[in-house]
Design an enzyme around this catalytic site. Structure first.
Site, mmCIF file in Angstrom:
data_model
loop_
_atom_site.group_PDB
_atom_site.id
_atom_site.type_symbol
_atom_site.label_atom_id
_atom_site.label_comp_id
_atom_site.label_asym_id
_atom_site.label_seq_id
_atom_site.Cartn_x
_atom_site.Cartn_y
_atom_site.Cartn_z
ATOM 1 N N SER A 1 -3.653 3.726 -1.724
ATOM 2 C CA SER A 1 -3.819 2.715 -2.758
ATOM 3 C C SER A 1 -3.326 1.391 -2.178
ATOM 4 O O SER A 1 -2.275 1.338 -1.540
ATOM 5 C CB SER A 1 -3.003 3.092 -3.998
ATOM 6 O OG SER A 1 -3.222 2.154 -5.029
ATOM 7 N N ALA B 1 0.846 -1.193 0.000
ATOM 8 C CA ALA B 1 0.000 0.000 0.000
ATOM 9 C C ALA B 1 0.877 1.235 0.000
ATOM 10 O O ALA B 1 2.050 1.187 0.370
ATOM 11 C CB ALA B 1 -0.922 -0.003 1.215
ATOM 12 N N ASP B 2 0.282 2.340 -0.410
ATOM 13 C CA ASP B 2 0.954 3.631 -0.330
ATOM 14 C C ASP B 2 -0.083 4.663 0.069
ATOM 15 O O ASP B 2 -1.222 4.622 -0.409
ATOM 16 C CB ASP B 2 1.586 4.019 -1.667
ATOM 17 C CG ASP B 2 2.424 5.292 -1.535
ATOM 18 O OD1 ASP B 2 3.509 5.208 -0.927
ATOM 19 O OD2 ASP B 2 1.984 6.351 -2.002
ATOM 20 N N THR B 3 0.308 5.555 0.955
ATOM 21 C CA THR B 3 -0.578 6.630 1.386
ATOM 22 C C THR B 3 0.044 7.958 0.986
ATOM 23 O O THR B 3 1.217 8.205 1.255
ATOM 24 C CB THR B 3 -0.813 6.576 2.911
ATOM 25 O OG1 THR B 3 -1.402 5.316 3.229
ATOM 26 C CG2 THR B 3 -1.730 7.698 3.374
ATOM 27 N N THR B 4 -0.757 8.781 0.325
ATOM 28 C CA THR B 4 -0.308 10.084 -0.174
ATOM 29 C C THR B 4 -1.241 11.168 0.348
ATOM 30 O O THR B 4 -2.459 10.996 0.328
ATOM 31 C CB THR B 4 -0.318 10.081 -1.719
ATOM 32 O OG1 THR B 4 0.584 9.070 -2.182
ATOM 33 C CG2 THR B 4 0.095 11.426 -2.287
#
Length: 192
Positions: free
Chosen positions: A104, A67-70
């Site tokens: 995401s 996952a990636d957090t922006t």
């Protein structure tokens, strides 16, 4: 079949535990997370997550989750601050405004990849110099997109959200559970 968490985030590990999922392995991928010039926040977050899940070493039947957090203020991507000065700049920019937090999530099994983007809205109250300086002194901003974590001391700065709280923390549980089931992970098996 092994389950691999492609993240070094203790928050993601804790959130997975809420689903009753304990990874067999933790393998944080090392990829370049630099935005492409002109790249918008949602496509950026989606691209980084896909790159992460492809970069994790796994056998054909293993299931990998990344996952990636922006944090996005308009079209601007607020990544992880490099130092206290960057963190202060981010906090002043977010003060008194709404912004988006995009997380995401991608799961991979063999060549198959399932992915979801979850976008939440967050409002930060107007912050005083005293509040920002006290928060910076906690060092809680380190390693956090946008220089804050809603589940930490900065939670006192956030009077309103719309969307997924767990997504803002770093792993939207509802969407993650659906992705795991979709890729064939036995999430709700008897006795678990």
């Amino acid at each position: 079949m092994a389950f691999i968490l492609g993240s070094g985030s203790p928050r993601r590990l804790d959130l997975l535990a809420q689903l009753g999922v304990q990874p067999d392995f933790i393998r944080a991928p090392d990829i370049d997370e630099t935005p492409i010039k002109g790249e918008l926040p949602v496509p950026y977050c989606n691209r980084i997550t896909r790159a992460k899940v492809q970069a994790v070493e796994a056998d054909g039947d293993d299931i990998t989750l990344c996952a990636d957090t922006t944090v996005a203020l308009g079209r601007r991507i607020l990544g992880k601050p490099e130092n206290e000065g960057d963190a202060a700049e981010f906090l002043y920019a977010l003060s008194g405004r709404r912004h988006r937090v995009i997380t995401s999530v991608a799961v991979r099994r063999g060549e198959r990849v399932l992915q979801r983007d979850v976008v939440s809205q967050v409002k930060v109250k107007r912050l005083s110099d005293q509040e920002i300086n006290a928060y910076l002194a906690t060092n809680d901003w380190q390693g956090k997109a946008g220089a804050y974590a809603i589940q930490g001391p900065a939670g006192a700065f956030i009077p309103w959200i719309s969307g997924s709280f767990t997504g803002i923390v770093g792993l939207p549980l509802s969407e993650t559970a659906a992705l795991l089931q979709g890729i064939g992970y036995p999430l709700y098996r008897e006795g678990s």
